[in-house]
Design an enzyme around this catalytic site. Structure first.
Site, PDB file in Angstrom:
ATOM      1  N   CYS A 168       5.772  -2.006   7.906  1.00  0.00           N
ATOM      2  CA  CYS A 168       5.108  -0.912   7.193  1.00  0.00           C
ATOM      3  C   CYS A 168       5.031   0.382   7.990  1.00  0.00           C
ATOM      4  CB  CYS A 168       3.712  -1.347   6.768  1.00  0.00           C
ATOM      5  SG  CYS A 168       3.717  -2.852   5.795  1.00  0.00           S
ATOM      6  N   HIS A 308      -3.387   4.720   7.147  1.00  0.00           N
ATOM      7  CA  HIS A 308      -2.595   3.614   6.602  1.00  0.00           C
ATOM      8  C   HIS A 308      -3.371   2.989   5.448  1.00  0.00           C
ATOM      9  CE1 HIS A 308       0.765   0.936   6.699  1.00  0.00           C
ATOM     10  NE2 HIS A 308       0.017  -0.131   6.920  1.00  0.00           N
ATOM     11  N   GLU A 319      -8.654   0.364  11.759  1.00  0.00           N
ATOM     12  CA  GLU A 319      -8.084   1.707  11.747  1.00  0.00           C
ATOM     13  C   GLU A 319      -9.174   2.775  11.801  1.00  0.00           C
ATOM     14  OE1 GLU A 319      -4.724   4.309   9.367  1.00  0.00           O
ATOM     15  OE2 GLU A 319      -5.745   2.689   8.293  1.00  0.00           O
ATOM     16  N   LYS A 337      -2.938   5.152  -1.026  1.00  0.00           N
ATOM     17  CA  LYS A 337      -2.273   3.941  -1.533  1.00  0.00           C
ATOM     18  C   LYS A 337      -2.817   3.476  -2.881  1.00  0.00           C
ATOM     19  CE  LYS A 337      -0.294   1.922   2.652  1.00  0.00           C
ATOM     20  NZ  LYS A 337      -0.410   3.073   3.548  1.00  0.00           N
ATOM     21  N   HIS A 342       1.030   0.008  -2.091  1.00  0.00           N
ATOM     22  CA  HIS A 342       1.503  -0.074  -0.701  1.00  0.00           C
ATOM     23  C   HIS A 342       3.020  -0.205  -0.752  1.00  0.00           C
ATOM     24  CE1 HIS A 342       2.019  -0.631   3.408  1.00  0.00           C
ATOM     25  NE2 HIS A 342       1.260  -1.694   3.642  1.00  0.00           N
ATOM     26  N   PHE A 401       3.139  -5.227  10.091  1.00  0.00           N
ATOM     27  CA  PHE A 401       3.233  -6.592  10.580  1.00  0.00           C
ATOM     28  C   PHE A 401       4.152  -6.609  11.806  1.00  0.00           C
ATOM     29  CE2 PHE A 401       2.366  -9.135   6.398  1.00  0.00           C
ATOM     30  CZ  PHE A 401       1.057  -8.695   6.429  1.00  0.00           C
TER      31      PHE A 401
END
Length: 413
Positions: A168, A308, A319, A337, A342, A401
């Site tokens: 991502c 994010h 975050e 998002k 996403h 990830f």
């Protein structure tokens, strides 16, 4: 804010967007700043029977009409979207193959998964009809490099070309790589961003097993709830976000309109759990501090963060804690998002483009679907409606990830 005093910045002279919120940068921006729920969020036929059987799709995306049948059929959907976004960005920058030296044009496009839809289709053909019926285009359409390859061919770009795949964080790393190419003198213009289209049964089944996806099947449009106390995971989306970057000298010499400057880039790795950030957010913190140092700025200079913000419980808490440690309570934070889904490897490209537009218009989009802020979130999150603000510096953060983290620093033109 003090002037950026780090390494040389790149001029952002064009942006292109293909998202569930719209085809085109201005349509996407208009809907996102008004929190207009995309019509394309809902049940997806490829995901029937899944705990999360819905996704954000780009409605009305007719690749044959947009690209021509012959061109369209040589690309998987993620590459088609990348080309449409790249064409828009290049046109917005006032460029085309007739006015540039193509050998001085670089292309860097990130994607987490590449051509999964075509791969799925042909895997089914192999199982049902045998190897002689499989398309010879499998090796051409499925690689992650397909978007960069397609953009190069479509625009006649003959400079350095790369495909970046860091889950991502791919789109953000792609833009950082493009900035480094410009600084190294390897190109005068870089076309960079991310693209993704992954409504894939196997991928979604795995994500469901990880408990990463929302299961609010009764109300898909309200399912993605970044920073909300009642969030339960993200919703997949598709799309592309592409920027045109130029050396400042090149942009000024041709009289280009500069939308913003890409002033800093930082990257790091958590090297912790594969599917979750380190509990202390160490990787993202290093990336963010590195990006600010690269721009010659510090956390107190940051006015806005496009986070994010995946709407997973752990990600949002980690975050926001990192942003608060590095930047204090000053920045106005948002996650877009809930309006795009996403988009995985495309998210950094899309959300950086939105950050450029925020600087241009001095306007921060709201975090849609946020009704009750998680009390563990220690930053100021913009909610309910877009907020006008004095914006000199914006940051884009990304986490993927595998522990991949990245950050970009943008400054007002």
């Amino acid at each position: 804010m003090k002037a950026a005093r780090g390494a040389s910045s790149a001029a952002v002279t064009g942006v292109g967007l293909v998202t569930a919120a719209g085809i085109g940068a201005e349509q996407t921006w208009h809907r996102i700043t008004r929190s207009t729920v995309p019509s394309g969020v809902g049940p997806h036929p490829a995901l029937e029977g899944m705990p999360c059987d819905f996704a954000y799709t780009v409605g009305g995306f007719d690749s044959d009409a947009l690209l021509g049948v012959a061109t369209s059929r040589l690309m998987d959907r993620f590459a088609q979207m990348a080309v449409v976004a790249a064409r828009e960005a290049v046109a917005a920058a006032g460029l085309n193959r007739d006015v540039w030296d193509g050998n001085r044009v670089a292309v860097v496009i990130g994607s987490g998964h590449g051509g999964l839809p075509f791969y799925d289709e042909q895997a089914a053909v192999l199982g049902e009809r045998g190897p002689r019926r499989v398309s010879p285009k499998v090796g051409l359409l499925t690689p992650v490099s397909g978007a960069a390859d397609s953009v190069c061919r479509d625009l006649g770009a003959g400079g350095p070309s790369f495909a970046v795949s860091t889950a991502c964080a791919s789109g953000t790393h792609a833009l950082g790589t493009a900035l480094q190419l410009l600084r190294a003198g390897a190109c005068d213009i870089a076309i960079a961003g991310g693209a993704e289209s992954v409504a894939n049964r196997l991928l979604v089944a795995g994500a469901n097993q990880l408990k990463a996806l929302s299961t609010r099947r009764d109300d898909p449009a309200a399912a993605c709830r970044p920073f909300d106390a009642d969030r339960d995971g993200f919703v997949l989306g598709e799309g592309a976000g592409v920027l045109v970057l130029e050396s400042l000298e090149h942009a000024r010499a041709r009289g280009a309109t500069v939308l913003a400057q890409l002033a800093g880039y930082g990257a790091a790795t958590d090297a912790d759990a594969t599917v979750a950030p380190a509990p202390d957010g160490a990787g993202l913190e290093r990336a963010l501090r590195a990006a600010l140092a690269d721009a010659g700025l510090d956390g107190a200079d940051v006015d806005h963060v496009n986070a994010h913000g995946t709407a997973t419980v752990v990600n949002d808490l980690v975050e926001s804690a990192v942003i608060a440690r590095v930047c204090g309570q000053g920045p106005l934070v948002t996650s877009t998002k809930a309006m795009t889904g996403h988009t995985l490897g495309a998210s950094g490209g899309i959300e950086t483009a939105l950050s450029v537009l925020a600087l241009r218009d001095q306007l921060i989009p709201a975090t849609a679907n946020l009704t009750s802020l998680d009390p563990g979130i220690r930053v100021e999150v913009v909610a309910k409606e877009a907020r006008p603000a004095r914006l000199d510096c914006a940051v884009k953060t990304s986490m993927g990830f595998g522990g991949f983290t990245a950050a970009l620093v943008l400054t007002r033109a």
